[in-house]
Scaffold this motif. Sequence first.
Motif, PDB file in Angstrom:
ATOM      1  N   SER A  48     -79.077  37.346  12.258  1.00 27.19           N
ATOM      2  CA  SER A  48     -78.927  36.146  11.427  1.00 27.19           C
ATOM      3  C   SER A  48     -77.952  36.397  10.287  1.00 27.19           C
ATOM      4  O   SER A  48     -77.115  35.546   9.967  1.00 27.19           O
ATOM      5  N   VAL A  49     -78.044  37.567   9.661  1.00 32.36           N
ATOM      6  CA  VAL A  49     -77.133  37.920   8.568  1.00 32.36           C
ATOM      7  C   VAL A  49     -75.707  38.031   9.093  1.00 32.36           C
ATOM      8  O   VAL A  49     -74.757  37.562   8.463  1.00 32.36           O
ATOM      9  N   GLU A  50     -75.534  38.649  10.267  1.00 32.85           N
ATOM     10  CA  GLU A  50     -74.205  38.787  10.859  1.00 32.85           C
ATOM     11  C   GLU A  50     -73.613  37.407  11.179  1.00 32.85           C
ATOM     12  O   GLU A  50     -72.428  37.152  10.921  1.00 32.85           O
ATOM     13  N   PHE A  51     -74.446  36.522  11.717  1.00 34.42           N
ATOM     14  CA  PHE A  51     -74.002  35.155  12.024  1.00 34.42           C
ATOM     15  C   PHE A  51     -73.574  34.441  10.745  1.00 34.42           C
ATOM     16  O   PHE A  51     -72.536  33.784  10.686  1.00 34.42           O
ATOM     17  N   PHE A  52     -74.379  34.589   9.695  1.00 35.97           N
ATOM     18  CA  PHE A  52     -74.085  33.947   8.411  1.00 35.97           C
ATOM     19  C   PHE A  52     -72.759  34.447   7.847  1.00 35.97           C
ATOM     20  O   PHE A  52     -71.945  33.654   7.355  1.00 35.97           O
ATOM     21  N   MET A  53     -72.518  35.759   7.907  1.00 38.31           N
ATOM     22  CA  MET A  53     -71.294  36.325   7.347  1.00 38.31           C
ATOM     23  C   MET A  53     -70.072  35.819   8.095  1.00 38.31           C
ATOM     24  O   MET A  53     -69.057  35.456   7.481  1.00 38.31           O
ATOM     25  N   GLU A  54     -70.142  35.782   9.424  1.00 36.61           N
ATOM     26  CA  GLU A  54     -69.007  35.299  10.213  1.00 36.61           C
ATOM     27  C   GLU A  54     -68.746  33.816   9.953  1.00 36.61           C
ATOM     28  O   GLU A  54     -67.599  33.395   9.806  1.00 36.61           O
ATOM     29  N   ASP A  55     -69.818  33.028   9.882  1.00 36.04           N
ATOM     30  CA  ASP A  55     -69.694  31.597   9.619  1.00 36.04           C
ATOM     31  C   ASP A  55     -69.111  31.350   8.233  1.00 36.04           C
ATOM     32  O   ASP A  55     -68.235  30.492   8.051  1.00 36.04           O
ATOM     33  N   PHE A  56     -69.572  32.115   7.254  1.00 29.71           N
ATOM     34  CA  PHE A  56     -69.080  31.979   5.888  1.00 29.71           C
ATOM     35  C   PHE A  56     -67.589  32.265   5.807  1.00 29.71           C
ATOM     36  O   PHE A  56     -66.824  31.520   5.177  1.00 29.71           O
ATOM     37  N   HIS A  57     -67.149  33.330   6.466  1.00 28.65           N
ATOM     38  CA  HIS A  57     -65.738  33.703   6.392  1.00 28.65           C
ATOM     39  C   HIS A  57     -64.850  32.699   7.130  1.00 28.65           C
ATOM     40  O   HIS A  57     -63.721  32.454   6.702  1.00 28.65           O
ATOM     41  N   GLU A  58     -65.347  32.133   8.210  1.00 30.93           N
ATOM     42  CA  GLU A  58     -64.575  31.090   8.903  1.00 30.93           C
ATOM     43  C   GLU A  58     -64.377  29.881   7.997  1.00 30.93           C
ATOM     44  O   GLU A  58     -63.280  29.318   7.911  1.00 30.93           O
ATOM     45  N   LYS A  59     -65.435  29.479   7.301  1.00 27.94           N
ATOM     46  CA  LYS A  59     -65.350  28.344   6.378  1.00 27.94           C
ATOM     47  C   LYS A  59     -64.440  28.675   5.197  1.00 27.94           C
ATOM     48  O   LYS A  59     -63.681  27.821   4.733  1.00 27.94           O
ATOM     49  N   MET A  60     -64.520  29.903   4.708  1.00 27.53           N
ATOM     50  CA  MET A  60     -63.702  30.320   3.581  1.00 27.53           C
ATOM     51  C   MET A  60     -62.221  30.276   3.946  1.00 27.53           C
ATOM     52  O   MET A  60     -61.398  29.753   3.182  1.00 27.53           O
ATOM     53  N   GLU A  61     -61.868  30.796   5.118  1.00 26.43           N
ATOM     54  CA  GLU A  61     -60.472  30.797   5.551  1.00 26.43           C
ATOM     55  C   GLU A  61     -59.969  29.370   5.768  1.00 26.43           C
ATOM     56  O   GLU A  61     -58.819  29.058   5.459  1.00 26.43           O
ATOM     57  N   SER A  62     -60.829  28.514   6.295  1.00 30.88           N
ATOM     58  CA  SER A  62     -60.456  27.120   6.506  1.00 30.88           C
ATOM     59  C   SER A  62     -60.210  26.413   5.176  1.00 30.88           C
ATOM     60  O   SER A  62     -59.238  25.674   5.022  1.00 30.88           O
ATOM     61  N   GLU A  63     -61.061  26.676   4.202  1.00 25.37           N
ATOM     62  CA  GLU A  63     -60.929  26.053   2.881  1.00 25.37           C
ATOM     63  C   GLU A  63     -59.654  26.527   2.188  1.00 25.37           C
ATOM     64  O   GLU A  63     -58.877  25.727   1.670  1.00 25.37           O
ATOM     65  N   VAL A  64     -59.430  27.820   2.197  1.00 23.91           N
ATOM     66  CA  VAL A  64     -58.251  28.392   1.543  1.00 23.91           C
ATOM     67  C   VAL A  64     -56.973  27.937   2.238  1.00 23.91           C
ATOM     68  O   VAL A  64     -55.940  27.727   1.598  1.00 23.91           O
ATOM     69  N   GLY A  65     -57.048  27.738   3.561  1.00 25.15           N
ATOM     70  CA  GLY A  65     -55.881  27.331   4.335  1.00 25.15           C
ATOM     71  C   GLY A  65     -55.348  25.950   3.987  1.00 25.15           C
ATOM     72  O   GLY A  65     -54.251  25.577   4.410  1.00 25.15           O
ATOM     73  N   LYS A  66     -56.091  25.184   3.206  1.00 21.81           N
ATOM     74  CA  LYS A  66     -55.642  23.857   2.805  1.00 21.81           C
ATOM     75  C   LYS A  66     -54.512  23.910   1.780  1.00 21.81           C
ATOM     76  O   LYS A  66     -53.806  22.927   1.576  1.00 21.81           O
ATOM     77  N   GLU A  67     -54.351  25.072   1.119  1.00 19.23           N
ATOM     78  CA  GLU A  67     -53.295  25.210   0.115  1.00 19.23           C
ATOM     79  C   GLU A  67     -51.917  25.263   0.790  1.00 19.23           C
ATOM     80  O   GLU A  67     -51.796  25.609   1.958  1.00 19.23           O
ATOM     81  N   THR A  68     -50.879  24.941   0.025  1.00 14.45           N
ATOM     82  CA  THR A  68     -49.543  24.752   0.597  1.00 14.45           C
ATOM     83  C   THR A  68     -48.759  26.040   0.821  1.00 14.45           C
ATOM     84  O   THR A  68     -47.809  26.054   1.593  1.00 14.45           O
ATOM     85  N   ASN A  69     -49.099  27.125   0.128  1.00 19.23           N
ATOM     86  CA  ASN A  69     -48.365  28.377   0.327  1.00 19.23           C
ATOM     87  C   ASN A  69     -49.267  29.574   0.055  1.00 19.23           C
ATOM     88  O   ASN A  69     -50.396  29.432  -0.430  1.00 19.23           O
ATOM     89  N   SER A  70     -48.786  30.759   0.370  1.00 22.07           N
ATOM     90  CA  SER A  70     -49.606  31.969   0.335  1.00 22.07           C
ATOM     91  C   SER A  70     -50.117  32.346  -1.059  1.00 22.07           C
ATOM     92  O   SER A  70     -51.254  32.796  -1.194  1.00 22.07           O
ATOM     93  N   ILE A  71     -49.301  32.172  -2.102  1.00 21.15           N
ATOM     94  CA  ILE A  71     -49.753  32.565  -3.434  1.00 21.15           C
ATOM     95  C   ILE A  71     -50.877  31.641  -3.907  1.00 21.15           C
ATOM     96  O   ILE A  71     -51.848  32.078  -4.529  1.00 21.15           O
TER      97      ILE A  71
END
Length: 211
Positions: A48-71
């Motif tokens: 369950s913890v492993e599932f939570f960590m993977e799910d959290f990081h997928e959501k985090m990358e998706s959220e951060v990916g909304k920005e227009t450039n790398s910085i």
Amino acid sequence: KVMRQVMEQIRLKSLKDITMDEIARELGMSKRTLYENFSSKEELIKQSVEFFMEDFHEKMESEVGKETNSIRQILHLSLVMVSISSKVDLKKVEELQKTYPEIFSKMLNMHKKLSDEFLRDLLIEAQKQGYILKPIDVNIIRHLIFVSIYEPSTAVFKETRPKYKSIVLFAMHFFIIIRGICTKKGLEEFNDFYKKNIKDLTEETIKVDFD
């Protein structure tokens, strides 16, 4: 469904009070069926913890990916990380570490590995795009950033509490590091992001839309 139910139980209860009987009942299945999929309570919590960590990081990358450039993605990532860090129930973390040290160690290493790889890629891309000074070794920077997030200066932390909470110290460390390695082009993006998201480094003004 099983994993989410277990994580909800962990959030609401002490680990010692979580039982396979109750989890099976909450899920509407027999305890036998639950044991056919998970050999023990410890194995169920581990997965369950492993599932939570993977799910959290997928959501985090998706959220951060909304920005227009790398910085800007790096800066947004910092807000997500400090926001999540400030909401962590330390008693739950300590209980997990004490009760299931192997699960705790794997969770921490998994989180650092996933975050580290994501941050490294963003730093390399920011350097290629001219937002970060090229003589800078991104491997050193990512280590400094993780120190600022996970291991803030103990002396400073103790001396400034309760005036400054952890989220303020984390953000201050992070932004000092990032601002210091920006090119002129990167500094323009940094200042624009800073003005739109943070008026000053206080808990009340650090905003992040992430659930």
